[in-house]
Scaffold this motif. Structure first.
Motif, mmCIF file in Angstrom:
data_model
loop_
_atom_site.group_PDB
_atom_site.id
_atom_site.type_symbol
_atom_site.label_atom_id
_atom_site.label_comp_id
_atom_site.label_asym_id
_atom_site.label_seq_id
_atom_site.Cartn_x
_atom_site.Cartn_y
_atom_site.Cartn_z
ATOM 1 N N ALA A 363 0.818 -1.219 0.000
ATOM 2 C CA ALA A 363 0.000 0.000 0.000
ATOM 3 C C ALA A 363 0.844 1.258 0.000
ATOM 4 O O ALA A 363 0.354 2.348 -0.312
ATOM 5 C CB ALA A 363 -0.929 0.009 1.217
ATOM 6 N N LEU A 364 2.146 1.122 0.329
ATOM 7 C CA LEU A 364 3.013 2.286 0.324
ATOM 8 C C LEU A 364 3.105 2.899 -1.068
ATOM 9 O O LEU A 364 3.209 4.116 -1.210
ATOM 10 C CB LEU A 364 4.410 1.889 0.820
ATOM 11 N N GLN A 365 3.017 2.050 -2.106
ATOM 12 C CA GLN A 365 3.064 2.542 -3.475
ATOM 13 C C GLN A 365 1.853 3.416 -3.776
ATOM 14 O O GLN A 365 1.966 4.474 -4.410
ATOM 15 C CB GLN A 365 3.114 1.351 -4.440
ATOM 16 N N ARG A 366 0.675 3.007 -3.310
ATOM 17 C CA ARG A 366 -0.541 3.771 -3.589
ATOM 18 C C ARG A 366 -0.587 5.064 -2.798
ATOM 19 O O ARG A 366 -1.035 6.094 -3.320
ATOM 20 C CB ARG A 366 -1.771 2.924 -3.256
ATOM 21 N N VAL A 367 -0.122 5.029 -1.554
ATOM 22 C CA VAL A 367 -0.245 6.198 -0.694
ATOM 23 C C VAL A 367 0.826 7.244 -0.975
ATOM 24 O O VAL A 367 0.523 8.438 -1.137
ATOM 25 C CB VAL A 367 -0.207 5.775 0.782
ATOM 26 N N LEU A 383 11.287 10.925 5.143
ATOM 27 C CA LEU A 383 10.014 11.159 4.467
ATOM 28 C C LEU A 383 9.145 12.204 5.186
ATOM 29 O O LEU A 383 8.166 12.692 4.611
ATOM 30 C CB LEU A 383 9.221 9.853 4.354
ATOM 31 N N VAL A 384 9.503 12.535 6.413
ATOM 32 C CA VAL A 384 8.656 13.401 7.241
ATOM 33 C C VAL A 384 8.922 14.861 6.903
ATOM 34 O O VAL A 384 10.066 15.270 6.629
ATOM 35 C CB VAL A 384 8.902 13.134 8.743
ATOM 36 N N HIS A 385 7.843 15.657 6.913
ATOM 37 C CA HIS A 385 7.940 17.101 6.687
ATOM 38 C C HIS A 385 8.868 17.707 7.743
ATOM 39 O O HIS A 385 8.814 17.342 8.919
ATOM 40 C CB HIS A 385 6.550 17.731 6.790
ATOM 41 N N SER A 415 5.291 12.540 -0.730
ATOM 42 C CA SER A 415 5.046 11.503 -1.733
ATOM 43 C C SER A 415 5.962 11.711 -2.930
ATOM 44 O O SER A 415 6.643 12.742 -3.050
ATOM 45 C CB SER A 415 3.581 11.531 -2.178
ATOM 46 N N ALA A 416 5.954 10.730 -3.823
ATOM 47 C CA ALA A 416 6.848 10.792 -4.973
ATOM 48 C C ALA A 416 6.525 11.953 -5.896
ATOM 49 O O ALA A 416 7.410 12.440 -6.617
ATOM 50 C CB ALA A 416 6.782 9.466 -5.745
ATOM 51 N N ASP A 417 5.280 12.429 -5.913
ATOM 52 C CA ASP A 417 4.897 13.537 -6.791
ATOM 53 C C ASP A 417 5.183 14.901 -6.183
ATOM 54 O O ASP A 417 4.804 15.935 -6.732
ATOM 55 C CB ASP A 417 3.432 13.430 -7.165
ATOM 56 N N GLY A 418 5.844 14.936 -5.017
ATOM 57 C CA GLY A 418 6.212 16.191 -4.385
ATOM 58 C C GLY A 418 5.171 16.748 -3.429
ATOM 59 O O GLY A 418 5.420 17.775 -2.793
ATOM 60 N N ALA A 419 4.012 16.133 -3.318
ATOM 61 C CA ALA A 419 2.974 16.600 -2.413
ATOM 62 C C ALA A 419 3.207 16.060 -1.001
ATOM 63 O O ALA A 419 3.920 15.065 -0.804
ATOM 64 C CB ALA A 419 1.593 16.175 -2.918
ATOM 65 N N ALA A 443 0.031 3.080 8.965
ATOM 66 C CA ALA A 443 -0.173 4.457 8.500
ATOM 67 C C ALA A 443 -1.399 4.519 7.602
ATOM 68 O O ALA A 443 -1.519 3.728 6.666
ATOM 69 C CB ALA A 443 1.064 4.961 7.761
ATOM 70 N N ARG A 444 -2.253 5.487 7.874
ATOM 71 C CA ARG A 444 -3.453 5.682 7.062
ATOM 72 C C ARG A 444 -3.471 7.109 6.545
ATOM 73 O O ARG A 444 -3.228 8.068 7.287
ATOM 74 C CB ARG A 444 -4.712 5.416 7.891
ATOM 75 N N ASP A 445 -3.774 7.246 5.264
ATOM 76 C CA ASP A 445 -3.839 8.568 4.647
ATOM 77 C C ASP A 445 -5.096 9.280 5.120
ATOM 78 O O ASP A 445 -6.223 8.865 4.844
ATOM 79 C CB ASP A 445 -3.850 8.422 3.124
#
Length: 625
Positions: A363-367, A383-385, A415-419, A443-445
């Motif tokens: 699920a890490l790929q989807r999130v 990965l943390v802000h 995330s990979a898209d920069g968001a 972890a849940r989005d």
């Protein structure tokens, strides 16, 4: 502006002094009967004048105006009846103090006018609540009827002739209808008079009704003392509209609107009182005419209470049915939610002893757009802000050395898209579990939930139209400042701002122009204050401003800026709309927080009543313009 004390009102003081002098005149005069009726006529005139002033007051509620017009008309009939009786007593000094037939009819017509506007005054309850209101009022009505019957037939006043019976019945009927009307208004929670004026008026009506029901007693009594006592309800009746005038300085609409309780104790008080009266009646004279009337009243009240309880049982049964249905829906929603959670594709990570990822679920790929293999050996802090890394550090500190401990936090991860996505983490220390040997992180989005929460929080604290703070958020800011410095010398200021002549804009140009004008006003108010100040729309065209750590000088400067900003008209939808406002200012410390907004609001209304387009301090210590 705070309403003056009623007893300090010079008009009421003059009325009291005049009543005392008139009472002394009745005692000492050679014609006490005629003097008594003449004084009552004078008090009737005062009552008519004050009632008409209330009825013609601008900007009062339409139903209140109608009520006081009806009382003015009733007072005119009172005046005619008392003047007629004055002339009759002056022509024939042998007459006693009792009212004649003409006077009784005129007073009955006047009281009927007042009772009519009471009975037809709109009440703001509907449905089953309206049914319960009428049943409660009817129960109290029966209780009053029982007491009226009992006392109207007491002792020497027992009627012997049809005329005496008719007088007793008329007096009792007036008491009943008056009591029913007043009971309906009191129980409905929306009376056309202020609380104090209502208390004085009710007392006067009760005394007049009691006097009428005991007509045959006072018919034989013309002593000056008895005549003077009869002036008391007339004085109270004349004072009631004047008290209404004074109280309307705080409540300009004239309506006493209070939240209605779901139940009332008055019907049960009526039941207990009539049962006690029944015991007294039986002990006093056995089953005579008076006692049988009390018995009939007790039976009627019991029947009403049974009907009232039946309605309550029916309402409770319906409530239970609705409650069961609601619980069933909640259980269904709970099962549906549990199913969704169980089948949700949440992210699962295992962080080893060196603080590196040793396992990642697909699920890490989807999130986050990061493959499970890419995450192996990765430090999760990467990965943390940056702003949330202290949260991640505290999370690790709480879990290290505390096996089987579970901690839940929310933080942002890239995330990979920069968001940046908000994740809710549920971390459990299972280092001592040989099958895991690490910390499990689920972890849940929750990005959408966070956005929704922030939007709801914003909507709950801001006005939809102007985007200003609403009343709840304004009160919260005031309380927060007061709690930070409750006893400090630092003062804060509250400005109550109300647009002048806003309703004609809506009526003439339409509500869309009025809404646009409110938005323009809100923007100008923002430009007049600092970012640390709070500007709120309380409702309609009413605004409020909190100025923390501000003195009288600072509040005056802001008020001047606001008035200057409103000098320029607003241009809305091709219309040039002038802007004027009345401003009330209150300054105080955190200890005064409970009264500041109220005082500022009162000062603003004082401006409206005395010129508009300027500002005024609540305590009148500061300048006004």
């Amino acid at each position: 502006m705070v309403a003056p004390s009623i007893l300090r009102d010079p008009v009421l003081r003059a009325l009291m002094a005049g009543a005392l002098l008139a009472t002394a005149w009745v005692f000492a005069g050679p014609w006490p009967d005629a003097a008594s009726w003449l004084v009552q006529a004078a008090l009737d005139g005062v009552f008519i004048w004050f009632s008409w002033q209330v009825a013609t007051r601008p900007r009062i509620d339409r139903s209140v105006r109608r009520f006081w017009r009806g009382t003015t008309l009733g007072g005119c009939f009172f005046l005619l009846g008392d003047l007629y009786q004055t002339v009759a007593a002056a022509r024939d000094p042998a007459l006693n103090a009792a009212a004649g037939t003409v006077q009784t009819v005129l007073v009955a017509v006047g009281l009927g006018s007042i009772v009519w506007v009471m009975l037809t005054h709109p009440i703001r309850v509907v449905g089953r609540e309206r049914t319960r209101l009428w049943l409660d009022a009817a129960t109290v009505l029966c209780g009053v009827a029982v007491f009226a019957w009992y006392f109207s037939l007491s002792g020497e006043s027992t009627p012997d002739t049809p005329a005496q019976i008719a007088v007793a019945l008329v007096g009792s009927g007036l008491m009943l209808v008056s009591a029913f009307g007043m009971c309906k208004l009191l129980l409905s929670g929306a009376a056309p008079f202020t609380f104090r004026a209502g208390i004085v008026g009710v007392t006067s009506a009760a005394l007049v009704g009691l006097e009428t029901s005991l007509h045959t007693v006072v018919a034989a009594a013309s002593e000056p003392g008895v005549l003077a006592v009869r002036l008391l309800p007339c004085f109270l009746l004349a004072a009631a509209p004047r008290i209404q005038q004074l109280q309307m300085r705080i409540e300009p609409s004239g309506v006493t609107a209070r939240k209605r309780r779901p139940y009332s104790r008055l019907p049960y008080i009526a039941v207990g009182a009539t049962q006690a009266l029944l015991i007294v009646a039986l002990l006093d004279g056995g089953l005579n005419l008076r006692a049988w009337g009390v018995v009939a009243g007790v039976v009627a009240i019991t029947a009403l209470v049974v009907v009232r309880q039946s309605v309550a049982f029916s309402d409770n049964a319906e409530l239970l049915i609705n409650l069961d249905a609601s619980m069933l829906r909640l259980r269904q929603q709970e099962r549906r939610f549990r199913s969704l959670v169980q089948h949700a594709s949440d992210v699962t990570l295992v962080i080893g002893g060196r603080g590196r990822v040793t396992y990642a679920s697909p699920a890490l790929q989807r999130v986050l757009g990061l493959g499970p293999e890419e995450a192996l050996g990765l430090d999760p802090r990467d990965l943390v802000h940056p702003e949330d890394r202290p949260i991640a550090d505290r999370l690790r500190q709480r879990l290290e050395g505390s096996p089987r401990t579970t901690v839940t936090v929310q933080l942002r991860a890239g995330s990979a898209d920069g968001a940046w996505r908000w994740l809710q983490l549920v971390a459990t220390n299972l280092v001592d579990d040989p099958s895991v040997e690490g910390i499990i992180v689920n972890a849940r989005d929750v990005s959408e939930e966070r956005q929704l929460q922030e939007r709801l929080r914003y909507d709950a604290t801001h006005d939809t139209l102007t985007k200003l703070a609403n009343r709840a958020f304004f009160d919260e800011r005031v309380r927060l400042f007061a709690s930070e410095a409750p006893h400090a010398e630092t003062t804060m200021a509250i400005l109550a701002v109300d647009l002048d002549d806003f309703k004609p804009v809506n009526d003439a140009l339409g509500h869309h122009v009025g809404d646009a004008l409110l938005v323009a006003v809100a923007e100008r108010l923002r430009r007049c204050v600092l970012p640390s100040d709070t500007v709120a729309r309380l409702g309609g065209d009413e605004f409020a401003i909190l100025l923390p750590a501000t003195s009288y000088t600072g509040a005056t400067a802001i008020a001047d800026q606001i008035l200057a900003a409103f000098q320029e008209p607003a241009y809305v939808d091709g219309h040039e709309v002038p802007i004027r406002a009345s401003i009330g200012i209150a300054v105080g410390t955190g200890a005064d927080v409970d009264t500041l907004l109220r005082d500022a609001d009162a000062a603003m209304y004082a401006v409206k009543h005395n010129g508009k387009g300027r500002y005024l301090y609540a305590d009148h210590r500061g300048p006004s313009r």
